[in-house]
Design a protein around this motif. Structure first.
Motif, PDB file in Angstrom:
ATOM      1  N   ALA A  49       0.812  -1.213   0.000  1.00  0.00           N
ATOM      2  CA  ALA A  49       0.000   0.000   0.000  1.00  0.00           C
ATOM      3  C   ALA A  49       0.849   1.268   0.000  1.00  0.00           C
ATOM      4  CB  ALA A  49      -0.926   0.003   1.219  1.00  0.00           C
ATOM      5  N   ASN A  50       2.120   1.152   0.307  1.00  0.00           N
ATOM      6  CA  ASN A  50       3.002   2.309   0.376  1.00  0.00           C
ATOM      7  C   ASN A  50       3.727   2.472  -0.959  1.00  0.00           C
ATOM      8  OD1 ASN A  50       4.836   4.311   0.950  1.00  0.00           O
ATOM      9  ND2 ASN A  50       5.942   3.171   2.535  1.00  0.00           N
ATOM     10  N   ALA A  51       3.366   3.516  -1.706  1.00  0.00           N
ATOM     11  CA  ALA A  51       3.945   3.719  -3.037  1.00  0.00           C
ATOM     12  C   ALA A  51       5.451   3.911  -2.971  1.00  0.00           C
ATOM     13  CB  ALA A  51       3.287   4.924  -3.710  1.00  0.00           C
ATOM     14  N   LEU A  52       5.946   4.619  -1.966  1.00  0.00           N
ATOM     15  CA  LEU A  52       7.389   4.815  -1.847  1.00  0.00           C
ATOM     16  C   LEU A  52       8.098   3.483  -1.663  1.00  0.00           C
ATOM     17  CD1 LEU A  52       9.951   6.469  -1.523  1.00  0.00           C
ATOM     18  CD2 LEU A  52       9.370   6.810   0.885  1.00  0.00           C
ATOM     19  N   PHE A  53       7.548   2.617  -0.839  1.00  0.00           N
ATOM     20  CA  PHE A  53       8.162   1.307  -0.642  1.00  0.00           C
ATOM     21  C   PHE A  53       8.175   0.516  -1.954  1.00  0.00           C
ATOM     22  CE2 PHE A  53       7.556  -3.261   0.172  1.00  0.00           C
ATOM     23  CZ  PHE A  53       8.781  -3.545   0.775  1.00  0.00           C
ATOM     24  N   ARG A  54       7.074   0.557  -2.702  1.00  0.00           N
ATOM     25  CA  ARG A  54       7.021  -0.185  -3.973  1.00  0.00           C
ATOM     26  C   ARG A  54       8.099   0.300  -4.937  1.00  0.00           C
ATOM     27  NH1 ARG A  54       1.533   0.818  -3.690  1.00  0.00           N
ATOM     28  NH2 ARG A  54       1.625   2.156  -5.542  1.00  0.00           N
ATOM     29  N   VAL A  55       8.263   1.605  -5.030  1.00  0.00           N
ATOM     30  CA  VAL A  55       9.259   2.154  -5.956  1.00  0.00           C
ATOM     31  C   VAL A  55      10.673   1.762  -5.532  1.00  0.00           C
ATOM     32  CG1 VAL A  55      10.296   4.299  -6.813  1.00  0.00           C
ATOM     33  CG2 VAL A  55       7.804   4.078  -6.693  1.00  0.00           C
ATOM     34  N   ARG A  56      10.971   1.916  -4.253  1.00  0.00           N
ATOM     35  CA  ARG A  56      12.319   1.581  -3.786  1.00  0.00           C
ATOM     36  C   ARG A  56      12.561   0.071  -3.813  1.00  0.00           C
ATOM     37  NH1 ARG A  56      13.166   4.489   1.760  1.00  0.00           N
ATOM     38  NH2 ARG A  56      15.316   4.919   1.186  1.00  0.00           N
ATOM     39  N   TYR A  57      11.521  -0.709  -3.561  1.00  0.00           N
ATOM     40  CA  TYR A  57      11.670  -2.161  -3.604  1.00  0.00           C
ATOM     41  C   TYR A  57      11.889  -2.626  -5.037  1.00  0.00           C
ATOM     42  CZ  TYR A  57      10.764  -7.110  -2.666  1.00  0.00           C
ATOM     43  OH  TYR A  57      10.862  -8.472  -2.563  1.00  0.00           O
ATOM     44  N   ALA A  58      11.190  -2.007  -5.998  1.00  0.00           N
ATOM     45  CA  ALA A  58      11.413  -2.353  -7.401  1.00  0.00           C
ATOM     46  C   ALA A  58      12.855  -2.058  -7.788  1.00  0.00           C
ATOM     47  CB  ALA A  58      10.453  -1.573  -8.293  1.00  0.00           C
ATOM     48  N   HIS A  59      13.390  -0.932  -7.324  1.00  0.00           N
ATOM     49  CA  HIS A  59      14.790  -0.610  -7.603  1.00  0.00           C
ATOM     50  C   HIS A  59      15.714  -1.658  -6.999  1.00  0.00           C
ATOM     51  CE1 HIS A  59      18.624   1.202  -6.193  1.00  0.00           C
ATOM     52  NE2 HIS A  59      18.696   1.569  -7.454  1.00  0.00           N
ATOM     53  N   ALA A  60      15.462  -2.036  -5.743  1.00  0.00           N
ATOM     54  CA  ALA A  60      16.314  -3.027  -5.082  1.00  0.00           C
ATOM     55  C   ALA A  60      16.239  -4.373  -5.791  1.00  0.00           C
ATOM     56  CB  ALA A  60      15.895  -3.165  -3.620  1.00  0.00           C
ATOM     57  N   ARG A  61      15.035  -4.759  -6.248  1.00  0.00           N
ATOM     58  CA  ARG A  61      14.885  -6.035  -6.972  1.00  0.00           C
ATOM     59  C   ARG A  61      15.635  -5.995  -8.300  1.00  0.00           C
ATOM     60  NH1 ARG A  61      10.201  -9.124  -5.747  1.00  0.00           N
ATOM     61  NH2 ARG A  61      10.734 -10.431  -7.540  1.00  0.00           N
ATOM     62  N   ALA A  62      15.586  -4.862  -8.974  1.00  0.00           N
ATOM     63  CA  ALA A  62      16.290  -4.738 -10.248  1.00  0.00           C
ATOM     64  C   ALA A  62      17.796  -4.864 -10.039  1.00  0.00           C
ATOM     65  CB  ALA A  62      15.951  -3.393 -10.898  1.00  0.00           C
ATOM     66  N   ARG A  63      18.306  -4.204  -9.010  1.00  0.00           N
ATOM     67  CA  ARG A  63      19.737  -4.305  -8.718  1.00  0.00           C
ATOM     68  C   ARG A  63      20.109  -5.725  -8.312  1.00  0.00           C
ATOM     69  NH1 ARG A  63      20.916  -0.013 -11.556  1.00  0.00           N
ATOM     70  NH2 ARG A  63      20.939   1.988 -10.437  1.00  0.00           N
ATOM     71  N   ALA A  64      19.226  -6.388  -7.556  1.00  0.00           N
ATOM     72  CA  ALA A  64      19.484  -7.765  -7.133  1.00  0.00           C
ATOM     73  C   ALA A  64      19.545  -8.692  -8.338  1.00  0.00           C
ATOM     74  CB  ALA A  64      18.396  -8.229  -6.165  1.00  0.00           C
ATOM     75  N   ALA A  65      18.705  -8.433  -9.344  1.00  0.00           N
ATOM     76  CA  ALA A  65      18.720  -9.262 -10.554  1.00  0.00           C
ATOM     77  C   ALA A  65      20.074  -9.152 -11.261  1.00  0.00           C
ATOM     78  CB  ALA A  65      17.593  -8.840 -11.495  1.00  0.00           C
ATOM     79  N   VAL A  66      20.615  -7.939 -11.321  1.00  0.00           N
ATOM     80  CA  VAL A  66      21.916  -7.748 -11.972  1.00  0.00           C
ATOM     81  C   VAL A  66      23.016  -8.442 -11.175  1.00  0.00           C
ATOM     82  CG1 VAL A  66      23.615  -6.037 -12.720  1.00  0.00           C
ATOM     83  CG2 VAL A  66      21.171  -5.576 -13.014  1.00  0.00           C
ATOM     84  N   ARG A  67      22.967  -8.328  -9.853  1.00  0.00           N
ATOM     85  CA  ARG A  67      23.972  -9.014  -9.018  1.00  0.00           C
ATOM     86  C   ARG A  67      23.834 -10.528  -9.149  1.00  0.00           C
ATOM     87  NH1 ARG A  67      22.171  -5.212  -5.174  1.00  0.00           N
ATOM     88  NH2 ARG A  67      21.026  -6.859  -4.067  1.00  0.00           N
ATOM     89  N   GLY A  68      22.592 -11.012  -9.168  1.00  0.00           N
ATOM     90  CA  GLY A  68      22.376 -12.449  -9.301  1.00  0.00           C
ATOM     91  C   GLY A  68      22.870 -12.983 -10.623  1.00  0.00           C
ATOM     92  N   ALA A  69      22.674 -12.209 -11.678  1.00  0.00           N
ATOM     93  CA  ALA A  69      23.156 -12.631 -13.000  1.00  0.00           C
ATOM     94  C   ALA A  69      24.675 -12.740 -13.006  1.00  0.00           C
ATOM     95  CB  ALA A  69      22.688 -11.639 -14.058  1.00  0.00           C
ATOM     96  N   ALA A  70      25.326 -11.761 -12.398  1.00  0.00           N
ATOM     97  CA  ALA A  70      26.794 -11.793 -12.347  1.00  0.00           C
ATOM     98  C   ALA A  70      27.279 -13.008 -11.568  1.00  0.00           C
ATOM     99  CB  ALA A  70      27.316 -10.500 -11.712  1.00  0.00           C
ATOM    100  N   ALA A  71      26.584 -13.340 -10.485  1.00  0.00           N
ATOM    101  CA  ALA A  71      26.980 -14.495  -9.680  1.00  0.00           C
ATOM    102  C   ALA A  71      26.831 -15.797 -10.456  1.00  0.00           C
ATOM    103  CB  ALA A  71      26.142 -14.544  -8.406  1.00  0.00           C
ATOM    104  N   LEU A  72      25.884 -15.835 -11.381  1.00  0.00           N
ATOM    105  CA  LEU A  72      25.652 -17.036 -12.188  1.00  0.00           C
ATOM    106  C   LEU A  72      26.466 -17.038 -13.475  1.00  0.00           C
ATOM    107  CD1 LEU A  72      21.762 -17.354 -11.826  1.00  0.00           C
ATOM    108  CD2 LEU A  72      23.498 -18.835 -10.791  1.00  0.00           C
TER     109      LEU A  72
END
Length: 395
Positions: free
Chosen positions: A269-292
Motif C-alpha cells: 500500500a506504500n507507493a514509496l516502498f514499492r518504488v524503492r523495492y522495485a529498484h532493489a529487486r532490479a539491482r538484485a537481478a543484476v547481481r544475481g546474473a553476475a553471480a551465475l
C-alpha cells in the motif's frame, strides 16, 4: 517502435498534411496513441482524426484517410487501418520494434542515472523564491533539481530566514528575503538579499507560491501548507528524510500532503516502498546474473521484450516526463511516473524472470532480461535522486 516514436510519426504525418494543404487545421502539440483495446485492430490506436475533424471542416474518416496516406511506408509501421468513426489503428513492424527496444535499453545503460536529462533550458538563470514553510521549501528544492537536469542554472531563496532543520531534508536556501522592488529601467525580477543585505544574484525572481507570469512554462500552482504546526523537525522525527520528502512531493501542488505512518510501512500500500523495492529487486537481478556468470546483453544484441512491452514504453517516456515535470514545476508528475515504472517492472519480473528459475539453464533471454532490469533500476534510481530520495540497493 515505441509508443513515443509512433506518436511522433503520426504528428509528422499531420504536419505534412497541413504543409501540403491537404488538411487545414492547427497542428496539435502532441498526438496521443494508446494500446488497442481487446477485440480491436492492430497494436495501437489514435483518435487524432476525430480531434482534427472539427477544425478542418471535414469528416473524421476523411481526415483519417488523409493521414493514412501519409503514414504508409513510415519506418516501423507495418500497416494502418481506419475503424469506427475515424480511429487510426496501427500494426507495427516487429523488426523495427526490436531495434527500438535494443537502442532504448542501450541508451539507458550508457547514460546511467542521467538518462532523461537534457539541455532545453541551457542559458536560463532562475531564482526560485518560496515561502518559509516546509512543503514549499522541499518543493522548491525538487523543482530546482528538475530544472537543473534540463540545463538551467537555479538558486533558491526563502521569503524568511530558512529553518535550520531543512538541511536535513536536503534543502539549502542560499539567500532569503523577498525580492526587492525593481529599480526604474531594471530587467524583470528583483534580486533577493543575503543576510548582509547584498544582492545574492541577478537571476529573475520567480515565486513558487504566486502566479508570476514570468515563470518559465506558465505560472506555478500554489502549494498548500502541511497541517498546521508541522515542522521539519517533527517530520524528520516521525518519518525520516526520504519518507518526509516523498510525502510532501507526491501529491499535486493543489492537494494536501498526507504525512501519516503509512509512508514508512513496508507494504504494497506504500507507493514509496514499492518504488524503492522495485529498484532493489532490479539491482538484485543484476547481481544475481553476475553471480551465475550471466553477462548482460550488449549494445548490438536484440532485446527479448517478453512481458516487458509496458515497462519499455515507460522507460522510453522518461525523458518527456522529466521535461514536463520541470516545465510545469510539478515533481508529483515524476513521482507518479516512478510508481508506474515500478508496477510495470514487477509485472515484467513475474512474466519473464531475469534469472533462471528451478532447473532452468541460463540462456540468451536471461541476458536481455537482465539488461531490461538494469535499465529499469537505473531509471528508478535517477528519478528518486531528482526527488531527493535515496534509492538503497537492499531493502
Amino acid at each position: 517502435m515505441t509508443p513515443v516514436d509512433l506518436s511522433t510519426t503520426v504528428l509528422h504525418a499531420v504536419r505534412r498534411a497541413v504543409r501540403e494543404d491537404a488538411l487545414r487545421a492547427p497542428v496539435p502539440a502532441r498526438v496521443r496513441v494508446e494500446r488497442t483495446r481487446p477485440g480491436g485492430r492492430g497494436e495501437y490506436a489514435s483518435a487524432v482524426a476525430l480531434q482534427l475533424a472539427g477544425p478542418a471542416g471535414l469528416g473524421a474518416r476523411e481526415v483519417a484517410e488523409i493521414l493514412r496516406d501519409r503514414l504508409a511506408g513510415a519506418p516501423g509501421v507495418a500497416g494502418v487501418e481506419i475503424t469506427g468513426p475515424g480511429f487510426l489503428n496501427f500494426t507495427l513492424d516487429a523488426s523495427a520494434g526490436a531495434a527500438a527496444h535494443r537502442d532504448l535499453v542501450h541508451r539507458v545503460r550508457e547514460q546511467g542515472e542521467r538518462y532523461g536529462h537534457g539541455d532545453a533550458l541551457d542559458g536560463h538563470r532562475l531564482l526560485l523564491v518560496h515561502a518559509r514553510e516546509v512543503r514549499a521549501a522541499v518543493t522548491a528544492d525538487a523543482v530546482r533539481r528538475l530544472l537543473t537536469a534540463q540545463g538551467a542554472a537555479v538558486r533558491l531563496s526563502c521569503e524568511g530566514e530558512p529553518d535550520a532543520d531543512w538541511t536535513r531534508l536536503g534543502v539549502s536556501a542560499r539567500a532569503y528575503g523577498k525580492p526587492q522592488p525593481e529599480a526604474p529601467g531594471a530587467g524583470a525580477g528583483g534580486a533577493p538579499r543575503e543576510a548582509d543585505g547584498k544582492p545574492s544574484t541577478q537571476a529573475p525572481a520567480v515565486s513558487l507560491d504566486s502566479t508570476d507570469p514570468r515563470a518559465h512554462g506558465g505560472p506555478p500552482t500554489p502549494v498548500r501548507t502541511v497541517p498546521a504546526g508541522e515542522t521539519a523537525a517533527a517530520l524528520l522525527a516521525r518519518l525520516g528524510p526520504d519518507a518526509a520528502r516523498w510525502g510532501l512531493l507526491r501529491p499535486a501542488g493543489h492537494d494536501r500532503a498526507a504525512l501519516g505512518p503509512g509512508l514508512i510501512a513496508q507494504t504494497e500500500a506504500n507507493a514509496l516502498f514499492r518504488v524503492r523495492y522495485a529498484h532493489a529487486r532490479a539491482r538484485a537481478a543484476v547481481r544475481g546474473a553476475a553471480a551465475l556468470g550471466i553477462t548482460v546483453a550488449g549494445p548490438g544484441e536484440d532485446i527479448d521484450a517478453t512481458g516487458a512491452t509496458a515497462l519499455l514504453a515507460l522507460l522510453d517516456e522518461h525523458p518527456a516526463v522529466l521535461a514536463a515535470a520541470a516545465r510545469h514545476r510539478a515533481p508529483d508528475r515524476l513521482a507518479r511516473h516512478l510508481e508506474a515504472v515500478a508496477g510495470a517492472f514487477f509485472d515484467f519480473h513475474d512474466a519473464a524472470p531475469p534469472l533462471p528459475v528451478g532447473d532452468e539453464k541460463p540462456s540468451a533471454a536471461h541476458r536481455t532480461r537482465t539488461a531490461v532490469a538494469e535499465a529499469a533500476g537505473t531509471v528508478l534510481a535517477g528519478g528518486l535522486s531528482l526527488l531527493g530520495v535515496s534509492a538503497p540497493e537492499h531493502l
